[in-house]
Design a protein around this motif. Sequence first.
Motif, PDB file in Angstrom:
ATOM      1  N   ASN A  42       0.835  -1.193   0.000  1.00  0.00           N
ATOM      2  CA  ASN A  42       0.000   0.000   0.000  1.00  0.00           C
ATOM      3  C   ASN A  42       0.877   1.252   0.000  1.00  0.00           C
ATOM      4  OD1 ASN A  42      -2.083   1.947   0.558  1.00  0.00           O
ATOM      5  ND2 ASN A  42      -1.598   1.760   2.735  1.00  0.00           N
ATOM      6  N   VAL A  43       0.564   2.189  -0.881  1.00  0.00           N
ATOM      7  CA  VAL A  43       1.294   3.466  -0.919  1.00  0.00           C
ATOM      8  C   VAL A  43       0.290   4.604  -0.723  1.00  0.00           C
ATOM      9  CG1 VAL A  43       2.770   4.991  -2.271  1.00  0.00           C
ATOM     10  CG2 VAL A  43       3.024   2.510  -2.489  1.00  0.00           C
ATOM     11  N   ASN A  44       0.441   5.312   0.382  1.00  0.00           N
ATOM     12  CA  ASN A  44      -0.376   6.506   0.672  1.00  0.00           C
ATOM     13  C   ASN A  44      -1.883   6.260   0.657  1.00  0.00           C
ATOM     14  OD1 ASN A  44       1.966   7.992   0.927  1.00  0.00           O
ATOM     15  ND2 ASN A  44       1.777   9.045  -1.029  1.00  0.00           N
ATOM     16  N   ASP A  45      -2.284   4.994   0.834  1.00  0.00           N
ATOM     17  CA  ASP A  45      -3.711   4.633   0.767  1.00  0.00           C
ATOM     18  C   ASP A  45      -4.346   5.054  -0.562  1.00  0.00           C
ATOM     19  OD1 ASP A  45      -3.660   3.564   3.360  1.00  0.00           O
ATOM     20  OD2 ASP A  45      -4.085   5.515   4.258  1.00  0.00           O
ATOM     21  N   GLU A  46      -3.508   5.258  -1.586  1.00  0.00           N
ATOM     22  CA  GLU A  46      -3.997   5.740  -2.888  1.00  0.00           C
ATOM     23  C   GLU A  46      -3.763   4.749  -4.021  1.00  0.00           C
ATOM     24  OE1 GLU A  46      -3.641  10.514  -2.993  1.00  0.00           O
ATOM     25  OE2 GLU A  46      -1.725   9.459  -3.105  1.00  0.00           O
ATOM     26  N   LEU A  47      -2.769   3.900  -3.844  1.00  0.00           N
ATOM     27  CA  LEU A  47      -2.462   2.925  -4.889  1.00  0.00           C
ATOM     28  C   LEU A  47      -1.704   1.768  -4.261  1.00  0.00           C
ATOM     29  CD1 LEU A  47       0.825   3.139  -5.888  1.00  0.00           C
ATOM     30  CD2 LEU A  47      -0.014   5.347  -6.647  1.00  0.00           C
ATOM     31  N   ARG A  48      -1.597   0.680  -5.027  1.00  0.00           N
ATOM     32  CA  ARG A  48      -0.821  -0.471  -4.562  1.00  0.00           C
ATOM     33  C   ARG A  48       0.217  -0.869  -5.607  1.00  0.00           C
ATOM     34  NH1 ARG A  48      -5.942  -3.227  -3.871  1.00  0.00           N
ATOM     35  NH2 ARG A  48      -6.900  -2.525  -1.910  1.00  0.00           N
ATOM     36  N   LEU A  49       1.363  -1.291  -5.108  1.00  0.00           N
ATOM     37  CA  LEU A  49       2.369  -1.956  -5.929  1.00  0.00           C
ATOM     38  C   LEU A  49       2.205  -3.450  -5.685  1.00  0.00           C
ATOM     39  CD1 LEU A  49       5.459   0.288  -5.042  1.00  0.00           C
ATOM     40  CD2 LEU A  49       3.911   0.533  -7.004  1.00  0.00           C
ATOM     41  N   VAL A  50       2.206  -4.228  -6.753  1.00  0.00           N
ATOM     42  CA  VAL A  50       1.999  -5.669  -6.632  1.00  0.00           C
ATOM     43  C   VAL A  50       3.207  -6.388  -7.229  1.00  0.00           C
ATOM     44  CG1 VAL A  50       0.458  -7.602  -7.101  1.00  0.00           C
ATOM     45  CG2 VAL A  50      -0.488  -5.287  -6.835  1.00  0.00           C
ATOM     46  N   ASP A  51       3.979  -7.007  -6.354  1.00  0.00           N
ATOM     47  CA  ASP A  51       5.190  -7.713  -6.768  1.00  0.00           C
ATOM     48  C   ASP A  51       4.837  -9.160  -7.094  1.00  0.00           C
ATOM     49  OD1 ASP A  51       7.843  -8.354  -7.196  1.00  0.00           O
ATOM     50  OD2 ASP A  51       8.293  -8.655  -5.076  1.00  0.00           O
ATOM     51  N   VAL A  52       5.151  -9.589  -8.301  1.00  0.00           N
ATOM     52  CA  VAL A  52       4.867 -10.977  -8.693  1.00  0.00           C
ATOM     53  C   VAL A  52       6.172 -11.776  -8.662  1.00  0.00           C
ATOM     54  CG1 VAL A  52       2.939 -10.226 -10.144  1.00  0.00           C
ATOM     55  CG2 VAL A  52       5.178 -10.619 -11.188  1.00  0.00           C
ATOM     56  N   PRO A  53       6.072 -13.112  -8.567  1.00  0.00           N
ATOM     57  CA  PRO A  53       7.296 -13.920  -8.508  1.00  0.00           C
ATOM     58  C   PRO A  53       8.233 -13.643  -9.679  1.00  0.00           C
ATOM     59  CG  PRO A  53       5.382 -15.267  -8.005  1.00  0.00           C
ATOM     60  CD  PRO A  53       4.860 -13.932  -8.445  1.00  0.00           C
ATOM     61  N   GLY A  54       9.508 -13.522  -9.370  1.00  0.00           N
ATOM     62  CA  GLY A  54      10.501 -13.341 -10.421  1.00  0.00           C
ATOM     63  C   GLY A  54      10.567 -14.569 -11.311  1.00  0.00           C
ATOM     64  N   TYR A  55      10.859 -14.349 -12.583  1.00  0.00           N
ATOM     65  CA  TYR A  55      10.918 -15.474 -13.514  1.00  0.00           C
ATOM     66  C   TYR A  55      12.357 -15.726 -13.947  1.00  0.00           C
ATOM     67  CZ  TYR A  55      10.571 -11.399 -16.644  1.00  0.00           C
ATOM     68  OH  TYR A  55      10.743 -10.181 -17.249  1.00  0.00           O
ATOM     69  N   GLY A  56      12.554 -16.858 -14.628  1.00  0.00           N
ATOM     70  CA  GLY A  56      13.866 -17.159 -15.196  1.00  0.00           C
ATOM     71  C   GLY A  56      14.846 -17.769 -14.224  1.00  0.00           C
ATOM     72  N   TYR A  57      14.328 -18.355 -13.136  1.00  0.00           N
ATOM     73  CA  TYR A  57      15.266 -18.959 -12.168  1.00  0.00           C
ATOM     74  C   TYR A  57      15.213 -20.469 -12.272  1.00  0.00           C
ATOM     75  CZ  TYR A  57      17.962 -19.661  -7.931  1.00  0.00           C
ATOM     76  OH  TYR A  57      18.942 -20.028  -7.041  1.00  0.00           O
ATOM     77  N   ALA A  58      16.308 -21.059 -12.672  1.00  0.00           N
ATOM     78  CA  ALA A  58      16.338 -22.470 -13.074  1.00  0.00           C
ATOM     79  C   ALA A  58      16.039 -23.444 -11.934  1.00  0.00           C
ATOM     80  CB  ALA A  58      17.710 -22.796 -13.673  1.00  0.00           C
ATOM     81  N   LYS A  59      16.311 -23.060 -10.678  1.00  0.00           N
ATOM     82  CA  LYS A  59      16.168 -24.016  -9.581  1.00  0.00           C
ATOM     83  C   LYS A  59      14.733 -24.181  -9.103  1.00  0.00           C
ATOM     84  CE  LYS A  59      20.882 -23.623  -7.843  1.00  0.00           C
ATOM     85  NZ  LYS A  59      21.752 -23.295  -6.711  1.00  0.00           N
ATOM     86  N   VAL A  60      13.834 -23.353  -9.608  1.00  0.00           N
ATOM     87  CA  VAL A  60      12.430 -23.509  -9.239  1.00  0.00           C
ATOM     88  C   VAL A  60      11.843 -24.667 -10.043  1.00  0.00           C
ATOM     89  CG1 VAL A  60      10.159 -22.399  -9.231  1.00  0.00           C
ATOM     90  CG2 VAL A  60      12.197 -21.054  -8.711  1.00  0.00           C
ATOM     91  N   PRO A  61      11.183 -25.633  -9.371  1.00  0.00           N
ATOM     92  CA  PRO A  61      10.626 -26.785 -10.096  1.00  0.00           C
ATOM     93  C   PRO A  61       9.626 -26.365 -11.173  1.00  0.00           C
ATOM     94  CG  PRO A  61      10.545 -27.133  -7.714  1.00  0.00           C
ATOM     95  CD  PRO A  61      10.962 -25.713  -7.928  1.00  0.00           C
ATOM     96  N   GLN A  62       9.563 -27.151 -12.235  1.00  0.00           N
ATOM     97  CA  GLN A  62       8.694 -26.829 -13.363  1.00  0.00           C
ATOM     98  C   GLN A  62       7.238 -26.688 -12.941  1.00  0.00           C
ATOM     99  OE1 GLN A  62       9.605 -26.013 -16.432  1.00  0.00           O
ATOM    100  NE2 GLN A  62       7.466 -25.673 -17.004  1.00  0.00           N
ATOM    101  N   LYS A  63       6.783 -27.570 -12.048  1.00  0.00           N
ATOM    102  CA  LYS A  63       5.377 -27.509 -11.600  1.00  0.00           C
ATOM    103  C   LYS A  63       5.098 -26.163 -10.929  1.00  0.00           C
ATOM    104  CE  LYS A  63       1.972 -30.290  -9.044  1.00  0.00           C
ATOM    105  NZ  LYS A  63       0.912 -29.532  -9.652  1.00  0.00           N
ATOM    106  N   MET A  64       6.069 -25.680 -10.161  1.00  0.00           N
ATOM    107  CA  MET A  64       5.893 -24.405  -9.477  1.00  0.00           C
ATOM    108  C   MET A  64       5.895 -23.257 -10.488  1.00  0.00           C
ATOM    109  SD  MET A  64       7.933 -23.189  -6.088  1.00  0.00           S
ATOM    110  CE  MET A  64       7.267 -24.537  -5.117  1.00  0.00           C
TER     111      MET A  64
END
Length: 200
Positions: free
Chosen positions: A67-89
């Motif tokens: 939440n920023v200033n009760d006026e907007l939100r920043l939404v962080d999504v999982p980073g991509y391109g990381y080889a050690k994360v299982p394919q199903k995930m």
Amino acid sequence: MYKIKKAEYVLSAAWTSQWPDESVPEVVLAGRSNVGKSSFINTITNVSGLAKVSGTPGKTRTLNFFNVNDELRLVDVPGYGYAKVPQKMIEQFAEMIDVYLTKRNNLKGMVLLVDYRHPPKEDDINMYQYAKYYDIPVIVVATKMDKLKMNELKPHEERIKRDLDFDENDYFIRFSSLKKIGVDETWNAILQLTGVKENA
């Protein structure tokens, strides 16, 4: 100018039922696992440690709402391109992000972080083109600007734009968390997309 009076972590959520209400506009943050998203969030909000800087790239498993200033939100999504994360995930991440990007009514734009030093990877190009397909405005933020020489900035920018097939209606911002370069430009772009007014 946009003054940060309040910036706080709201919640982490995987699926629609857990997401906050749609009462304020949101901007989603996307990028590779090692591009510096957490540092970016901490820098633009001026809150050290707001987003945890992980020593393990690819650790984010959920959508993280700020939440920023009760006026907007920043939404962080999982980073991509990381080889050690299982394919199903990876597939679960992709489904979660797909639902968010296509169904979220208060989504106003995407901040796509790319590493200024290197050509965009295939994942970066795919994410940018995905956003364009769904008519999501994009702010391309080229991080780690401080690691380039002045005479390298323009050619690197041109290469990034060429590889992304950059839409000139979008924003391109040179950014450095270390030197706090590009913060005002980023907020100006976010305000343009969200319709939130300047406050300072």
